[in-house]
Design an enzyme around this catalytic site. Structure first.
Site, PDB file in Angstrom:
ATOM      1  N   TRP A 142       0.865  -1.375   0.512  1.00 29.45           N
ATOM      2  CA  TRP A 142       0.017  -0.029  -0.370  1.00 29.45           C
ATOM      3  C   TRP A 142       0.875   1.116  -0.224  1.00 29.45           C
ATOM      4  O   TRP A 142       0.543   2.466  -1.335  1.00 29.45           O
ATOM      5  CB  TRP A 142      -0.981  -0.295   1.419  1.00 29.45           C
ATOM      6  CG  TRP A 142      -2.240  -1.021   1.216  1.00 29.45           C
ATOM      7  CD1 TRP A 142      -2.289  -2.502   1.671  1.00 29.45           C
ATOM      8  CD2 TRP A 142      -3.187  -1.451   0.476  1.00 29.45           C
ATOM      9  NE1 TRP A 142      -2.993  -2.844   1.422  1.00 29.45           N
ATOM     10  CE2 TRP A 142      -3.598  -2.478   0.476  1.00 29.45           C
ATOM     11  CE3 TRP A 142      -3.565  -0.174  -0.700  1.00 29.45           C
ATOM     12  CZ2 TRP A 142      -4.205  -2.986  -0.379  1.00 29.45           C
ATOM     13  CZ3 TRP A 142      -4.159  -1.045  -1.780  1.00 29.45           C
ATOM     14  CH2 TRP A 142      -4.857  -1.974  -1.259  1.00 29.45           C
TER      15      TRP A 142
ATOM     16  N   LYS B 291     -12.123  -2.748   7.045  1.00 28.41           N
ATOM     17  CA  LYS B 291     -11.472  -3.851   7.820  1.00 28.41           C
ATOM     18  C   LYS B 291     -12.217  -3.916   8.730  1.00 28.41           C
ATOM     19  O   LYS B 291     -11.948  -4.862   9.431  1.00 28.41           O
ATOM     20  CB  LYS B 291      -9.863  -3.802   7.555  1.00 28.41           C
ATOM     21  CG  LYS B 291      -9.151  -3.693   5.997  1.00 28.41           C
ATOM     22  CD  LYS B 291      -8.468  -4.216   6.103  1.00 28.41           C
ATOM     23  CE  LYS B 291      -8.058  -4.296   4.567  1.00 28.41           C
ATOM     24  NZ  LYS B 291      -7.791  -3.461   3.789  1.00 28.41           N
TER      25      LYS B 291
ATOM     26  N   ASP C 235      -1.593   6.139   6.391  1.00 34.02           N
ATOM     27  CA  ASP C 235      -2.961   5.437   5.773  1.00 34.02           C
ATOM     28  C   ASP C 235      -3.620   4.359   7.429  1.00 34.02           C
ATOM     29  O   ASP C 235      -2.563   2.935   7.062  1.00 34.02           O
ATOM     30  CB  ASP C 235      -2.234   5.034   4.577  1.00 34.02           C
ATOM     31  CG  ASP C 235      -3.620   3.887   4.013  1.00 34.02           C
ATOM     32  OD1 ASP C 235      -4.426   3.361   4.931  1.00 34.02           O
ATOM     33  OD2 ASP C 235      -3.161   3.096   3.011  1.00 34.02           O
TER      34      ASP C 235
END
Ligand SMILES: *Cc1c(COP(=O)(O)O)cnc(C)c1O
Length: 279
Positions: free
Chosen positions: A21, A115, A91
């Site tokens: 990511w 999530k 993030d």
């Protein structure tokens, strides 16, 4: 959106690259301005988080970007990096609301809800007021943090169902003792699986011990053949979704907030039994 709002063509943003990511985030930023990789553990297959002394910040960076938890490699930042006065952007998609977070040390936090917080379709953003002023007026309105903040996230009709669910999950979390309460549960859940991994050497954790994630527990077996067998037998025992990401293979147990501790106990028991049969 972060580089679009906070970076310009002649400015530099620092990226701490710890997995897929953060690599993607840095690649996106390169479309807008200059990117300096302030630290990366790529040479060690992202098996750990960079140490403080490995982080080399650039002078006058627009911001420093990090990814708090790395789902594929099973690593997680345990303390925030010291970035001085540079705005810290994180993030936190895969560990938001899993433990207390020092909001004051961040300039911007963003997290997709899907999530730990609720259904897909909503992203939580916490942004410091002074950064809003940096949003370029030339941005399309939907991509401007300033526009969303000025309109209290109601510039357009937001995904109301996903937001409502996020509210219910937040209430549930408060009932669990808040972030301190859920952090204790998450420590205990992950601890049970790491204890199985460390017990005998049959299983091998892929993340280095000091960087182990509480959300994604990644490990290998002595052979790929045994890993296939493990995944198949686990499925037959009702334990689904244990296949590691296709880019790294192995086994991954994702144990986000919503995953019950009884499921962790069942997996720990299954691991012991599998080892007894195949170890
Ligand atoms: C999961 C995740 C995302 C978002 O990925 P989706 O494919 O939209 O679920 C972004 N950043 C991090 C750190 C993640 O773990």
């Amino acid at each position: 959106m972060v580089p679009m709002n906070l970076l310009s063509a002649d400015a530099t943003a620092d990226y701490l690259v710890t997995g897929v990511w953060s690599t993607k985030a840095a690649d996106e930023a390169k479309k807008i301005g200059k990117v300096h990789i302030a630290a990366t553990t790529k040479a060690e297959q992202f098996t750990r988080i960079p140490r403080a002394e490995e982080i080399v910040l650039s002078r006058g960076a627009a911001y420093v970007h990090m990814t708090s938890n790395n789902t594929i490699y099973g690593t997680q930042w345990k303390t925030l990096p010291d970035v001085g006065d540079t705005p810290l952007v994180s993030d936190t998609s895969s560990d938001m609301f899993s433990r207390p977070i020092d909001v004051a040390r961040h300039a911007l936090i963003y997290a997709g809800a899907q999530k730990n917080m609720g259904p897909a379709g909503v992203t939580v953003v916490i942004i410091r007021d002074d950064l809003l002023a940096r949003s370029a007026a030339s941005l399309p309105v939907m991509l401007s943090y300033a526009v969303h903040a000025e309109n209290r996230s109601l510039y357009n009709t937001p995904p109301v169902f996903a937001i409502y669910m996020l509210g219910l999950v937040s209430r549930w979390l408060i009932g669990q003792g808040g972030l301190d309460g859920i952090a204790a549960v998450n420590e205990r859940k992950a601890g049970k699986l790491y204890a199985e991994i460390d017990r005998s050497g049959f299983y091998r954790g892929t993340a280095q011990t000091e960087s182990r994630s509480l959300m994604n527990v990644t490990f290998r077996l002595p052979s790929e053949e045994l890993e296939k067998q493990f995944i198949k037998d686990a499925e037959n025992a009702g334990l689904d979704g244990l296949k590691g990401h296709r880019s790294v293979g192995g086994i991954r147990a994702s144990i986000y907030n919503a995953f019950p501790e009884a499921g962790v106990d069942a997996l720990a028991h299954f691991m012991r039994e599998f080892e007894r049969r195949h170890g």
